[in-house]
Scaffold this motif. Structure first.
Motif, mmCIF file in Angstrom:
data_model
loop_
_atom_site.group_PDB
_atom_site.id
_atom_site.type_symbol
_atom_site.label_atom_id
_atom_site.label_comp_id
_atom_site.label_asym_id
_atom_site.label_seq_id
_atom_site.Cartn_x
_atom_site.Cartn_y
_atom_site.Cartn_z
ATOM 1 N N ARG A 8 49.025 37.101 38.142
ATOM 2 C CA ARG A 8 50.212 37.210 39.278
ATOM 3 C C ARG A 8 51.135 38.182 38.688
ATOM 4 N NH1 ARG A 8 52.384 31.138 39.022
ATOM 5 N NH2 ARG A 8 52.324 31.818 36.504
ATOM 6 N N PRO A 11 57.657 38.567 38.377
ATOM 7 C CA PRO A 11 58.944 37.905 39.159
ATOM 8 C C PRO A 11 59.830 38.995 39.461
ATOM 9 C CG PRO A 11 58.406 36.284 37.644
ATOM 10 C CD PRO A 11 57.637 37.565 36.866
ATOM 11 N N LEU A 178 58.104 29.977 46.820
ATOM 12 C CA LEU A 178 57.902 31.452 45.972
ATOM 13 C C LEU A 178 57.067 32.273 46.914
ATOM 14 C CD1 LEU A 178 56.841 29.669 42.570
ATOM 15 C CD2 LEU A 178 58.955 31.338 43.043
ATOM 16 N N GLU A 182 59.258 35.835 47.333
ATOM 17 C CA GLU A 182 58.404 37.010 47.189
ATOM 18 C C GLU A 182 58.581 38.068 48.209
ATOM 19 O OE1 GLU A 182 54.450 38.467 44.492
ATOM 20 O OE2 GLU A 182 54.403 37.193 46.524
ATOM 21 N N PRO A 203 53.411 32.778 43.429
ATOM 22 C CA PRO A 203 53.943 33.911 42.716
ATOM 23 C C PRO A 203 54.640 33.263 41.406
ATOM 24 C CG PRO A 203 54.307 34.377 44.832
ATOM 25 C CD PRO A 203 53.750 32.902 44.950
#
Length: 226
Positions: A8, A11, A178, A182, A203
């Motif tokens: 992934r 962040p 999320l 994102e 994510p």
């Protein structure tokens, strides 16, 4: 030794100064699980009903009335329309998580506060009032025209608050948030109160916590604040 890498993307990090903290309402700040379970008659039936409702919101596209989706989900799982009527009648029984009010009072000294919730205007504002904090912005899916995790509700909250995504933090109650945050570039902390498993492909959050107790220090540390 082989190292397994998380596929992934990393962040999104907030930028100093963080000006706005946005919250999911019905799971990050309020214990809506207990009320749904009580109305349904058991935790198992409550969760089944809740999952059916959530599936409907994620797949419905533009906004359909919240109360309609809750009723359709109740019928789908065999509880009947009276379960939805009872949930609405008892909406005022929703309870904040034990530390929520104190944490909000602490954050309010430093940041704007806001809510982005999958709810109707009427029920969303009724639920927000239970927290006893004057929020700077409250965005419901009815107002935005779409349910989360569509990007529209998050973007509208940022627009109303006049804050860039990088200068805000979103506190999710569900990992499904999320997917939407994102797309907006909105840094996200996951308050995973009941130990849910993130859906496939979600994510990664910046931080996952089982309570809100460290939220103020978490946000301050993310942006490198004192």
């Amino acid at each position: 030794m082989n190292t397994i890498l998380d596929p992934r993307p990393q962040p999104v990090q907030p930028s100093a100064p963080v000006e706005l903290v946005l919250f999911d309402l019905l799971t990050a700040l309020l214990d809506s699980w207990t009320l749904w379970n009580t109305v349904a008659g058991s935790a198992e039936r409550g969760r089944t009903w809740r999952m059916a409702y959530l599936k409907a919101t994620y797949g419905c596209g533009s906004y359909r009335p919240y109360e309609t989706l809750v009723e359709e989900a109740a019928i789908e799982v065999g509880l009947g329309p009276q379960a939805a009527s009872s949930l609405e009648a008892r909406w005022g029984e929703l309870q904040p998580w034990p530390e929520a009010k104190a944490v909000l009072a602490q954050l309010q000294k430093r940041y704007k506060l806001g809510i982005v919730t999958n709810c109707s205007e009427r029920l969303g504002r009724m639920a927000a009032d239970l927290l006893g904090v004057p929020f700077d912005v409250i965005i419901t899916s009815e107002q935005a025209g779409f349910y989360k995790p569509d990007p529209a509700p998050y973007r509208l909250a940022l627009e109303v608050a006049g804050v860039a995504p990088a200068n805000a933090v979103f506190v999710a109650g569900s990992a499904y948030d999320l997917f939407g945050t994102e797309k907006v570039g909105l840094p996200t902390i996951w308050h995973n109160r009941i130990g849910l498993t993130a859906p496939d492909g979600a994510p990664a959050p910046l931080i996952t916590r089982p309570t809100l107790e460290t939220l103020a220090s978490d946000i301050a540390s993310l942006a490198g604040a004192d």
